[in-house]
Design a protein around this motif. Sequence first.
Motif, PDB file in Angstrom:
ATOM      1  N   GLY A 136       5.821  17.004   1.659  1.00  0.00           N
ATOM      2  CA  GLY A 136       4.973  15.908   2.087  1.00  0.00           C
ATOM      3  C   GLY A 136       5.797  14.658   2.287  1.00  0.00           C
ATOM      4  O   GLY A 136       7.029  14.702   2.329  1.00  0.00           O
ATOM      5  N   LEU A 137       5.135  13.548   2.411  1.00  0.00           N
ATOM      6  CA  LEU A 137       5.856  12.292   2.637  1.00  0.00           C
ATOM      7  C   LEU A 137       5.118  11.143   1.969  1.00  0.00           C
ATOM      8  O   LEU A 137       3.913  11.233   1.690  1.00  0.00           O
ATOM      9  CB  LEU A 137       6.031  12.019   4.127  1.00  0.00           C
ATOM     10  N   VAL A 138       5.874  10.075   1.700  1.00  0.00           N
ATOM     11  CA  VAL A 138       5.324   8.854   1.122  1.00  0.00           C
ATOM     12  C   VAL A 138       5.288   7.793   2.217  1.00  0.00           C
ATOM     13  O   VAL A 138       6.275   7.578   2.922  1.00  0.00           O
ATOM     14  CB  VAL A 138       6.183   8.360  -0.061  1.00  0.00           C
ATOM     15  N   VAL A 139       4.145   7.145   2.337  1.00  0.00           N
ATOM     16  CA  VAL A 139       3.969   6.085   3.326  1.00  0.00           C
ATOM     17  C   VAL A 139       3.773   4.768   2.570  1.00  0.00           C
ATOM     18  O   VAL A 139       2.881   4.659   1.727  1.00  0.00           O
ATOM     19  CB  VAL A 139       2.758   6.354   4.236  1.00  0.00           C
ATOM     20  N   GLY A 147       0.840  -1.191   0.000  1.00  0.00           N
ATOM     21  CA  GLY A 147       0.000   0.000   0.000  1.00  0.00           C
ATOM     22  C   GLY A 147       0.874   1.239   0.000  1.00  0.00           C
ATOM     23  O   GLY A 147       1.867   1.314   0.730  1.00  0.00           O
ATOM     24  N   ILE A 148       0.528   2.229  -0.836  1.00  0.00           N
ATOM     25  CA  ILE A 148       1.324   3.451  -0.949  1.00  0.00           C
ATOM     26  C   ILE A 148       0.391   4.645  -0.774  1.00  0.00           C
ATOM     27  O   ILE A 148      -0.621   4.765  -1.476  1.00  0.00           O
ATOM     28  CB  ILE A 148       2.050   3.529  -2.298  1.00  0.00           C
ATOM     29  N   GLY A 162      -7.985  13.348   1.922  1.00  0.00           N
ATOM     30  CA  GLY A 162      -8.306  14.289   2.982  1.00  0.00           C
ATOM     31  C   GLY A 162      -8.300  13.682   4.361  1.00  0.00           C
ATOM     32  O   GLY A 162      -8.315  14.404   5.369  1.00  0.00           O
ATOM     33  N   GLU A 163      -8.266  12.337   4.460  1.00  0.00           N
ATOM     34  CA  GLU A 163      -8.221  11.666   5.764  1.00  0.00           C
ATOM     35  C   GLU A 163      -6.860  11.902   6.404  1.00  0.00           C
ATOM     36  O   GLU A 163      -5.823  11.953   5.739  1.00  0.00           O
ATOM     37  CB  GLU A 163      -8.470  10.175   5.583  1.00  0.00           C
ATOM     38  N   GLN A 164      -6.836  12.057   7.723  1.00  0.00           N
ATOM     39  CA  GLN A 164      -5.584  12.289   8.435  1.00  0.00           C
ATOM     40  C   GLN A 164      -4.837  10.964   8.641  1.00  0.00           C
ATOM     41  O   GLN A 164      -5.410   9.980   9.130  1.00  0.00           O
ATOM     42  CB  GLN A 164      -5.860  12.933   9.792  1.00  0.00           C
ATOM     43  N   LEU A 165      -3.549  10.961   8.266  1.00  0.00           N
ATOM     44  CA  LEU A 165      -2.746   9.744   8.378  1.00  0.00           C
ATOM     45  C   LEU A 165      -2.687   9.246   9.814  1.00  0.00           C
ATOM     46  O   LEU A 165      -2.843   8.054  10.077  1.00  0.00           O
ATOM     47  CB  LEU A 165      -1.331   9.996   7.851  1.00  0.00           C
ATOM     48  N   HIS A 166      -2.478  10.144  10.780  1.00  0.00           N
ATOM     49  CA  HIS A 166      -2.284   9.703  12.159  1.00  0.00           C
ATOM     50  C   HIS A 166      -3.581   9.215  12.799  1.00  0.00           C
ATOM     51  O   HIS A 166      -3.554   8.707  13.923  1.00  0.00           O
ATOM     52  CB  HIS A 166      -1.650  10.818  13.001  1.00  0.00           C
TER      53      HIS A 166
END
Length: 706
Positions: free
Chosen positions: A254-257, A162-163, A192-196
């Motif tokens: 930003g960042l890639v997860v 998943g990316i 728009g959902e918050q990653l944390h």
Amino acid sequence: MLQALELKQKPTLLLVDDRPENLVSLEAVLNDNERIILKAQDGEQALSLLLEHDITLVLLDVQMPGMDGYEVARLMKANPRTREIPILFITATQPDERNMLRGYQHGAIDYIYKPFNTEVLRKKVAVLQELQLSRRCLSVMNRSLDEARSYYAAILSTAAEGILVVDEQGSIRYANPAACELLQCDLDSLEGEQLHHLAIAPDSNIIAWENSVFFQHWRKKLTYRAHDAQLFTPSGQELPVTLSCAPLPAPHRGLVVVFLDNRIPKKLQEQLVKQAVTDTLTGLYNRHGFLQSLQASLSRSGRAHKPLAVLYLDLDGFKRINDTLGHPAGDELLCVMADRLRRCTRAYDTVARLGGDEFTIVLDSMDTPEDAARIAEKILDSLATPIEIQGLKLAVSASIGIATYPDCSENVDGMMQAADMAMYQAKSEGRGQYRFFTAAMNGRARARLMLEESLRQAVATEEFVLHYQPQIMMRDGTLRGFEALLRWQHHQAGLVSPGIFVPLLEETGLITRIGSWVIEKICHQRRLWGNTFPQDMVLSANLSARQFGQSELVDLVFQLLDEHQLFAHQLELEVTESSLMNDIEHSQRVLQALRKKGVRIAIDDFGTGYSSLAYLRQFEIDTLKIDRTFIANALVSPKDAAIVEALVALSHSLDVEVVAEGVETTEQLQWLQQIGCDCVQGFLFAKALPVLEAEQYPAKLDFEKL
């Protein structure tokens, strides 16, 4: 690479005019060695050249016989290969609005009229040529961008991981298909959902984005990795993942997860952990699991100052049932036993199968040792009920040893050893009962440990020596050879009896190391005795069951024979009946390999084990050694005498040599001569001799002088 070459090619002009002189004139004006000039005198030739070459610009005469310039332009417009090539019409006709519109409709870029100004022609051609080259450059770049976009989009869409792309405020801006599938939602729901709110790092809770481990690493331009993180789907389902977050390169903020589903690996890990501590047959703990549980129980009992007990159970007569009814029946019996032990113990007690027919139990939180005795009695009562297997009702009992904490020991090894000693005490006193570990047993245990440690040191310091007992041929009293017998010359206690140290060698596993040493020693000694004794003199060595079962035995024997330059028939290996029966197929392979080389094989102590005459036919052997107990009783027991006589006669019919062990009197010798025994050994001729005395042993004896 191909695109770069495409941009570096010289521009190619196509001049189309039905008059040769006009073509010559145009070529003279435009040929500057920086471009390639192609010429055509009619429309058909022009179209052919357009299809064969990569044309940059076409200078096209309008008025031509047959196919005029408008028709050529129309056909070029209709073909995908040529529709983008700019056309500069050349005409002698005065400007006409209708004709000009017609030309533009068919792809004309501009007109130039005859007679033309050469400088104007050069400028127009140069501008149109440059425009076309620029257009091609843009087309190539766009194609490259499209290919790259398609390539990276394919990677993202087909990646199993998943990316997510997250902006500096922690909002998700992109999710690949794998991420959407794992989180069980679509991209619109994730954007728009918050990653944390979705990702939880180990040992953390949902907190403000600026305080999250993701933001802290991003701000420091560091990569964050977690092998046991958790994601939560929008519906609230928990997903164990391996997670990695890395900052995007500038100018992106930003960042890639990247995350990988850990459900299957985690499940496999749990299964492996369970398999590592579980007995596959009964579902109880195995040895590894039991020892872990016992260690934890000892730690708890130590903190709570509460006693506990370890019960060590061994089924009485299980081997007989296994051998008679087969292993499936034995396995069924063990499963019934496991179920009965569960029923006899409490839910928080630990029940385990160590292997074979040995079981252990940890009784936690006892008040008195009598609690353990009550459980042991309950187990014995449970076993008193016959077990029905294969239509037979089997009565099974068990010998149980009990060790208590902290009286017997305060560690795992000590508790296990104490319980084991107590179990053997119960077995030796009649079986079907339990015994506690006592102080006397503890003293014997310490003595055994000291002896075991001395034994290990003896192996390391080579305190073992070989003595040699002669074997005499009955026909003429000549020396057949010697049997090598192991002796322990202890540095303090002196000569230690084999009856004490050989069983310990077996139990500790040192017997294989010593066994290999014995074979190497007798090969070395036989080589040293090369001129002292006749060439056909044999040296014999005993093989333990454990050593005979080793796959590398044959290779070791062959290597030592070659190393010491011996004839194979000068070496005889003695094997017991029980060793042969452990694995019949393995035994047959080993015996065939050794005898094929020429190594002699003897069955030692025949009559004390399985004593099946079929083995004499089934296994390839050279020598049968009759046990000393038959020889000792032969003159006073008609049954023993009949057995010995039958064995001698049967062996001779099978072409097997017979050696009688334990001959101690002249009466025994004379009787063995009468029944035709081939060879004898025993105290009548000599005890086992040190090597120097063995060297002096006569090559031939006179039986009349014994």
